[in-house]
Design an enzyme around this catalytic site. Structure first.
Site: not given
Ligand code: NDP
Ligand code: 2IT
Length: 448
Positions: A91, A112, A115, A127, A166-167, A210, A241, A380
């Site tokens: 997952k 992961q 976690k 992943k 997603g991520d 998240t 997100n 999830s």
């Molecule tokens: P999104 O794609 O929704 O948003 C990512 C955000 O981070 C955007 O604002 C983006 O800006 C910025 N960003 C991405 N890469 C860079 C970079 N190299 N330098 C500067 N800014 C950056 O992703 P999420 O919000 O889903 O994910 C954010 C973090 O949270 C990640 O580390 C992800 O692994 C983690 N995460 C996500 C989960 C989920 O359920 N979605 C769960 C747990 C952890 P821009 O648009 O300009 O690229």
């Molecule tokens: O980093 C993370 O925990 C995620 N992107 C969510 C993973 C999931 O299976 O919901």
């Protein structure tokens, strides 16, 4: 003694996985907690469990070809890293970003595993993703990419095998294209992906999970030390997100939200970003896929710090919610210099090792991503449960389960995270609690 054992172990990982720097970093941070614990629990050592845990079960690498709107052929590389399924089907999310490499996906898959173990739900760790850059692409181009990717990915996933989500760069739109293609290829409607739309098997609160979970975890941390979020000044990075829904819960909890950012720069609103302003940002980012800098055109009292991260702004709490290694040594010094007293990771591994050392030296309360951002994968897991019983649960039901699981993760960190002077070392606590659950299952299966 412990330090040299950690160095020796990590050197082996470096030799076996050359140039995978993010993966080395994640393994080292984990080993620094777990190897001293194993010294006190020698049964794990004779099982060579760390060697087994740092080797993924398998990695699938494949080519994804697709046609852009101009009729040109485009070619990307994609991966699925199936890291460990000792306690449940693989997952973990899919990331679409040009800086995706095998190293990045291995570090994310490794994190992961532990976690997911902390959630207490039956989920292994994985992943995947691609170096595909969705920025500037039309929805049709994203659709064609997702459909092409699923042709190969569908051979390796399944509701009892491996369940992606997603991520970065992968939200409900992408999951919908991927799920639609899976359904066509396999003629099966099941819980093979999570993060689906509500009308076709998705769960209430998955989108918010998240960010909400992060704030529930922070509330647990503050309550353990007699504090609360009310009136706290908070800096948040990112505007995707995780950042947006963490922001929503922060404002609801009475905190003052000062910043958000994207890869172009940061916005700083000294008056605080309130509900109304946040709704405007949500429409900008989720609706129009705009840039955060546009905020200052709408709210001219705010400042745009072009090309800068938000860590120079004075705050009580900092929540990195963008990407890996976004807080370096200088950023940590600036935060500490401005009096930060709590840092919690919404992103995965946003804090570099030198920055973490500075937070530790200065007694900053610090929550690692594998504990603090586990809310997303938690919901999830609840989406998988609802898909399996073919019965949706209410928003209220999911939210109360999410709150309970985040507070249970907090309790595990406290149980295993005894730090100096009675403080909680959340990094140590999360690593050891996750390790024990996965390692015990692997040992029970015999040699594998
Ligand atoms: P999104 O794609 O929704 O948003 C990512 C955000 O981070 C955007 O604002 C983006 O800006 C910025 N960003 C991405 N890469 C860079 C970079 N190299 N330098 C500067 N800014 C950056 O992703 P999420 O919000 O889903 O994910 C954010 C973090 O949270 C990640 O580390 C992800 O692994 C983690 N995460 C996500 C989960 C989920 O359920 N979605 C769960 C747990 C952890 P821009 O648009 O300009 O690229
Ligand atoms: O980093 C993370 O925990 C995620 N992107 C969510 C993973 C999931 O299976 O919901």
């Amino acid at each position: 003694m412990n330090n040299s054992m950690v160095d020796q172990f990590v050197q082996g990982v470096v030799d076996r996985n050359p140039a995978e720097f993010e993966f080395h970093q994640a393994v080292r941070e984990f080993a620094e907690s777990v190897i001293p614990f194993m010294a006190e629990h020698p049964s794990y050592r004779s099982e060579h469990i760390m060697e087994r845990l740092t080797e993924p079960d398998r990695i699938v690498i494949f080519r994804v070809c697709w046609e852009n709107d101009a009729g040109e052929i485009c070619c990307n590389r994609a991966w699925r890293v199936q890291f460990n399924n000792a306690i449940g089907p693989y997952k973990g999310g899919l990331r679409f970003h040009p800086n995706v490499t095998q190293s990045v996906l291995k570090f994310l898959g490794f994190e992961q595993v532990f976690k997911n173990a902390l959630t207490g739900l039956p989920m292994g760790g994985a992943k995947g993703g691609s170096n595909f850059n969705p920025k500037g692409r039309s929805s049709r181009e994203v659709m064609r990419f997702c459909q092409s990717m699923m042709i190969e990915l569908s051979r390796h996933i399944g509701e009892d095998t491996d369940v992606p989500a997603g991520d970065i760069g992968v939200g409900e739109r992408e999951i919908s294209y991927l799920f639609g293609q899976y359904k066509r290829l396999k003629n099966r409607f099941n819980g093979v992906l999570t993060g689906k739309g509500l009308a076709y098997g998705g769960s209430p609160i998955r989108m918010e999970a998240t960010g909400y979970g992060l704030i529930y975890f922070v509330q647990n941390m503050l309550e353990a030390f007699g504090g609360s979020l009310t009136g706290k000044r908070v800096t948040v990075s990112g505007s995707g997100n995780v950042a947006l829904f963490a922001s929503e819960k922060l404002i609801e909890s009475g905190a003052i939200l000062l910043t958000l950012s994207d890869s172009g720069g940061s916005i700083f609103d000294p008056a605080g970003i309130d509900h109304e302003k946040l709704e405007w940002i949500k429409t900008l980012k989720l609706g129009h896929r705009g840039r955060i800098g546009e905020y200052v055109e709408r709210y001219p009292e705010a400042r745009y710090l072009e090309g800068a991260k938000p860590w120079s702004i004075a705050c009580d709490l900092a929540l990195p919610c963008a990407t890996q290694n976004e807080i370096d040594e200088d950023d940590a010094r600036a935060l500490v210099g401005n009096g930060v007293h709590l840092v919690a990771e919404g992103a995965n591994m946003p804090t570099g090792p030198a920055a973490l050392a500075i937070f530790r030296e200065n007694d900053v309360l610090f929550a690692p991503g594998k504990a603090a951002n586990a809310g997303g994968v938690t919901v999830s897991g609840l989406e998988q449960s609802q898909n399996a019983i073919r019965m949706p649960w209410s928003r209220q039901e999911i939210d109360s389960r999410l709150r309970r699981i985040m507070s249970d993760i907090h309790a595990q960190c406290v149980e295993y995270g005894d730090g100096q002077q009675g403080q909680v070392d959340y990094v140590k606590g999360a690593n050891i609690a996750g390790f024990v659950r996965v390692a015990d299952a692997m040992i029970a299966y015999g040699i594998a």
